[in-house]
Design a protein around this motif. Structure first.
Motif, PDB file in Angstrom:
ATOM      1  N   ALA A  53       0.852  -1.189   0.000  1.00  0.00           N
ATOM      2  CA  ALA A  53       0.000   0.000   0.000  1.00  0.00           C
ATOM      3  C   ALA A  53       0.884   1.234   0.000  1.00  0.00           C
ATOM      4  N   PRO A  54       0.704   2.101  -0.970  1.00  0.00           N
ATOM      5  CA  PRO A  54       1.571   3.273  -1.082  1.00  0.00           C
ATOM      6  C   PRO A  54       1.342   4.243   0.062  1.00  0.00           C
ATOM      7  N   PHE A  92       1.650   7.514  -0.587  1.00  0.00           N
ATOM      8  CA  PHE A  92       1.024   8.675  -1.236  1.00  0.00           C
ATOM      9  C   PHE A  92       1.791   9.977  -1.037  1.00  0.00           C
ATOM     10  N   THR A 103       1.234  -2.745  -6.239  1.00  0.00           N
ATOM     11  CA  THR A 103       0.797  -1.385  -5.926  1.00  0.00           C
ATOM     12  C   THR A 103       1.886  -0.384  -6.275  1.00  0.00           C
ATOM     13  N   TYR A 135       3.028  -1.970   1.925  1.00  0.00           N
ATOM     14  CA  TYR A 135       1.886  -2.846   2.045  1.00  0.00           C
ATOM     15  C   TYR A 135       2.335  -3.996   2.911  1.00  0.00           C
ATOM     16  N   THR A 154      -1.947   1.697   8.060  1.00  0.00           N
ATOM     17  CA  THR A 154      -2.709   2.361   7.000  1.00  0.00           C
ATOM     18  C   THR A 154      -3.760   1.473   6.345  1.00  0.00           C
ATOM     19  N   ARG A 155      -3.921   0.236   6.839  1.00  0.00           N
ATOM     20  CA  ARG A 155      -4.923  -0.632   6.219  1.00  0.00           C
ATOM     21  C   ARG A 155      -5.561  -1.522   7.283  1.00  0.00           C
ATOM     22  N   ARG A 189      -5.797   8.833  -3.464  1.00  0.00           N
ATOM     23  CA  ARG A 189      -5.604   7.699  -4.384  1.00  0.00           C
ATOM     24  C   ARG A 189      -5.536   8.168  -5.828  1.00  0.00           C
ATOM     25  N   MET A 211      -8.865   0.440  -8.032  1.00  0.00           N
ATOM     26  CA  MET A 211      -8.491  -0.976  -7.982  1.00  0.00           C
ATOM     27  C   MET A 211      -8.387  -1.392  -6.511  1.00  0.00           C
ATOM     28  N   HIS A 222      -6.694  -3.433  -4.718  1.00  0.00           N
ATOM     29  CA  HIS A 222      -5.416  -3.606  -4.024  1.00  0.00           C
ATOM     30  C   HIS A 222      -4.727  -2.276  -3.723  1.00  0.00           C
ATOM     31  N   LEU A 223      -5.299  -1.175  -4.183  1.00  0.00           N
ATOM     32  CA  LEU A 223      -4.711   0.136  -3.910  1.00  0.00           C
ATOM     33  C   LEU A 223      -5.427   0.841  -2.752  1.00  0.00           C
ATOM     34  N   ASN A 224      -6.244   0.078  -2.033  1.00  0.00           N
ATOM     35  CA  ASN A 224      -7.029   0.675  -0.962  1.00  0.00           C
ATOM     36  C   ASN A 224      -6.131   1.186   0.179  1.00  0.00           C
ATOM     37  N   THR A 225      -6.622   2.186   0.880  1.00  0.00           N
ATOM     38  CA  THR A 225      -5.881   2.721   2.019  1.00  0.00           C
ATOM     39  C   THR A 225      -6.866   3.324   2.999  1.00  0.00           C
TER      40      THR A 225
END
Lengths: 431, 249
Positions: A39-40, A42, A256, A425, B61-62, B104, B114, B116-119
């Motif tokens: 997970a980036p 950002f 990602t 991630y 973050t997730r 995002r 997408m 898998h790019l969730n945050t």
């Protein structure tokens, strides 16, 4: 042939998190995948609204291992955007601290992360008991490189002295003379390290895949810091301001981190890419080191990136000695950077230890960042790692699951990936 | 007494605090006399689910990161938050200034949705699980890290400064950064770093978090004296202390 099912969550001894998946049944390959499910964080979104004077502080945190590199790329971009000129003294001091980071990162990578594979250990911890002299040499090199960065940057990681326009604090001439003495002394240790790696080089798999390599190029210098973008696929260089037309970033479902491609489906950056572009410009001791390994331009065995890193350790120390002489012959002149906010856009490009790095920022009239684009070396290697996987797995399929796993992990490590640079991630299944 | 088993886990961060542990160089070998590292992905291939002390680097973050952290908490007798991302969220919390969808889209454009790019909004470790000890800073001070670890092995309570950076800065004989027309967070930031940034000609950006009971009135007086506004101060605080600045503002 037996069933192969490799599922490595979070490859160890690399910066950041990546997964390897290989499935084969009776000699038929069903799946080969290098996954970057991170997970980036950002950063490009986070810097918006922040002052030009805080950009370096923020983006240095993209990566702990290449914080100097990110700091310098960002500062170059900020200075271009704001129309700031810097002195030759500032330029040389920045190149010097950048070299300190190359040595720090390379010695960490080769010494702490890769050497255990070559010496049949799981980490440097048992290595300290089994090969104390090797570990002692690595520690000496690593300590010096850290203290070198600390001298110029104020501390070892996340430098604090780099400011748009110059430095907030300058090293003293005596400190630079001491550094010069220590760098002169360390060349002997680097040759010891090179000889250790040389004695183990046959443990690196003999695998070749014709690859496009990309690095900075500058006339007459094996460059890490200035220049234009060069590729082994074309004689023409591209101005750094057009970096987006080189990287061509795209999103894939298994990663990602964004992937990149230029003339082919993938390209590689890093020490081997720099060597393949600039290898004829190495200084004498570095050239001698490359000669020991028979490393020549056109090498397309990705595992040899580790060897190119050893060569570069010598190169950065050798060039630093020249730069220190130049600096000391003129003496250190006090300078106070003064920068006023102004609207504009700028690009900064430098070589991180693991490959070419691009930063772009735009600022409004108050000096607040309105837009950013950052393209990280490890992103640029992901697609190439995948292509290497696809090429090597059929060649090693008969070597058994454990050996395949080891060779693929070593391949990932060879690229010295810095995955948290681009994204971050974590995989819950791992616990 | 058997050596405590120590595991290091990294969440969203730059891994620079782990690097400070590597940067201990020979000193690591001394630490190995008193602790047994059983998992440290960045440096070792060995892995374990049994440990006494869990060291957590990075912010959360997730949702799946939260679950993983909770599992680690269940297994560990002592949990240490390592570095600003873990102790206060650090720069990762700058993300919380913006709507997540916007964040995002800025990075992934048309691919932003997408799965898998969730945050999610960034959290410090103690917003998810109980934290027993914090090693502050971005990056951490490696000497403070070994001090805290040694205290825990000896069963003692480590003492972390509860006074502001200004105390250490004055001790170093620095000229106040406000005299240079800069905004420095020294008056409200927890000391323990040796005032590293001001001693290198830079302002303190607050990476060690706010000091306990920060003297906000005194900070406001300093701002007034140097013709700075509270908004100027807040713009600097949120670099590392987003949300704290709202609580205390």
């Amino acid at each position: 042939m037996a069933k192969i099912n490799i599922d490595v969550h979070h490859v160890t001894r690399v910066e950041g998190h990546g997964n390897i998946r290989v499935r084969a049944n009776d000699g038929t390959i069903e799946e080969v995948q290098w996954q970057v499910p991170e997970a980036p964080r950002f950063f490009e979104a986070m810097v918006r609204g922040r002052s030009f004077e805080d950009i370096q502080t923020i983006v240095s945190r993209i990566c702990g291992i290449c914080s100097v590199t990110h700091s310098l790329a960002a500062t170059k971009a900020v200075e271009e955007a704001l129309g700031v000129e810097i002195s030759e003294q500032t330029d040389i001091l920045r190149i010097l601290m950048h070299y300190g980071e190359q040595l720090e990162s390379h010695s960490l990578h080769v010494g702490y992360l890769v050497a255990p594979d070559l010496l049949g250990q799981k980490s440097v911890v048992p290595l300290a008991a089994s090969h104390p002299d090797v570990v002692k040499t690595i520690i000496k090199i690593h300590r010096l490189s850290n203290e070198w960065m600390e001298l110029i940057g104020g501390r070892m990681t996340h430098p604090v002295t780099i400011k748009p326009g110059g430095f907030s604090k300058l090293p003293k001439e005596k400190e630079l003379r001491d550094l010069k003495n220590r760098l002169t002394d360390i060349i002997g240790d680097l040759h010891i390290l090179a000889d250790v790696v040389l004695s183990l080089v046959d443990k690196l798999p003999d695998f070749k895949r014709d690859t496009e390599y990309i690095a900075l190029k500058q006339p007459e210098l094996y460059t890490f810091y200035h220049g234009n973008i060069a590729s082994t696929d074309t004689p023409k260089v591209v101005d750094i301001h057009q970096f987006e037309s080189v990287a061509n970033e795209y999103v894939t479902p298994h990663s990602t981190a964004k992937w990149t491609k230029w003339h082919r489906e993938s390209y590689a950056v890093g020490a081997l890419a720099r060597f393949n572009i600039n290898g004829d410009l190495l200084l004498p001791e570095a050239k001698k080191t490359a000669g020991k390994f028979g490393l020549s331009k056109g090498t397309c065995n990705p595992y040899m990136n580790n060897v190119a890193q050893v060569v570069e350790c010598v190169q950065v120390v050798e060039h630093s000695l020249e730069l220190l002489d130049k600096l000391l012959s003129k003496g250190i002149v006090p300078e106070i950077p003064k920068v006023e906010p102004k609207a504009g856009e700028g690009v900064g490009c430098v070589e991180a230890p693991r490959g070419i790095l691009f930063h772009r920022y735009a600022f409004n009239g108050k000096g607040e960042c309105i837009r950013a684009n950052i393209c990280i070396p490890t992103n640029q290697n992901h697609a190439n790692i995948q292509k290497d996987f696809e090429a090597i797995v059929p060649q090693i399929l008969d070597q058994g699951q454990d050996q395949i796993r080891l060779l693929l992990e070593m391949l990932v490590r060879a690229y010295d990936p810095c995955i948290s640079c681009s994204t971050h991630y974590l995989d819950v299944e791992f616990v | 007494m058997s050596k405590p088993r120590v595991a290091i886990f990294d969440f969203a961060c730059c891994e620079g605090c782990q690097l400070q542990i590597v940067n201990l160089e020979e000193e690591i070998l001394n630490l190995l006399d008193i602790i047994q590292p059983v998992e440290w992905r960045e440096a070792m291939s060995e892995q374990s689910t049994e440990y006494d002390i869990a060291i957590i680097e990075g912010s959360i973050t997730r949702a799946e990161d939260e679950e993983r952290l909770k599992k680690i908490r269940e297994r560990a007798k002592i949990l240490i938050a390592l570095g600003a991302c873990a102790t206060i969220g650090g720069v990762n919390k700058l993300k919380n200034l913006f709507p997540l969808q916007d964040v995002r889209e800025i990075v992934y454009a048309k691919h932003a949705d997408m799965p898998h790019l969730n945050t999610m909004a960034t959290k410090a470790v103690d917003e998810v699980v109980k934290v027993d000890y914090k090693v502050h800073g971005c990056p951490i001070d490696k000497r403070e890290f070994t001090y805290i670890l040694r205290c825990l092995v000896l069963g003692e309570k480590p003492v972390v400064p509860s006074f502001p950076v200004c105390v250490e800065c004055k001790k170093n004989g620095n000229i106040c950064r406000f005299e240079y027309n800069e905004i420095c967070l020294g008056p409200i930031t927890r000391a323990g770093c040796g005032a590293k940034c001001p001693s290198n000609g830079a302002w303190c950006f607050g990476c060690r978090g706010l000091v306990d009971n920060p003297n906000v009135n005194a900070a406001k007086d300093v701002m007034d004296t140097y013709g700075k506004t509270v908004d100027d101060l807040k713009a600097k605080i949120l670099l590392f202390n987003f949300e704290q600045e709202q609580v205390n503002g």
